[in-house]
Design a protein around this motif. Structure first.
Motif, short mmCIF file in Angstrom:
data_model
loop_
_atom_site.label_atom_id
_atom_site.label_comp_id
_atom_site.label_asym_id
_atom_site.label_seq_id
_atom_site.Cartn_x
_atom_site.Cartn_y
_atom_site.Cartn_z
N ASP A 14 -9.49 6.10 0.31
CA ASP A 14 -8.62 5.27 -0.53
C ASP A 14 -7.83 6.10 -1.53
O ASP A 14 -7.21 5.57 -2.43
N GLU A 50 -3.67 2.50 -2.31
CA GLU A 50 -3.07 1.17 -2.39
C GLU A 50 -1.91 1.14 -3.41
O GLU A 50 -0.85 0.60 -3.14
N ARG A 54 2.22 0.70 -2.62
CA ARG A 54 3.05 -0.28 -3.31
C ARG A 54 4.24 0.39 -4.00
O ARG A 54 5.38 -0.07 -3.89
#
Length: 63
Positions: A14, A50, A54
């Motif tokens: 991540d 993440e 974005r």
């Protein structure tokens, strides 16, 4: 020290490491931005994948 690519687990999937060129280049190609833009995004927003996805999408929308 470079990542040992033979040792794979869940711990950093991540995140995107600005110190590892292959991670920056892979993320840049996937996100449609330049490696330099990825490094700037990491410096500004941190290395959470993440968040970077974005912000890269927003960056592409502005360009």
């Amino acid at each position: 020290m470079a990542d040992d690519k033979s040792k794979r687990d869940f711990r950093d999937r991540d995140r995107v490491s600005a110190d590892e060129d292959y991670e920056v280049e892979y993320f840049a190609a996937k996100a449609g931005v330049t490696p330099q833009q990825v490094k700037e995004l990491i410096a500004k927003h941190g290395n959470q994948r993440e968040t970077l996805e974005r912000e890269a999408k927003a960056l592409r929308g502005n360009g």
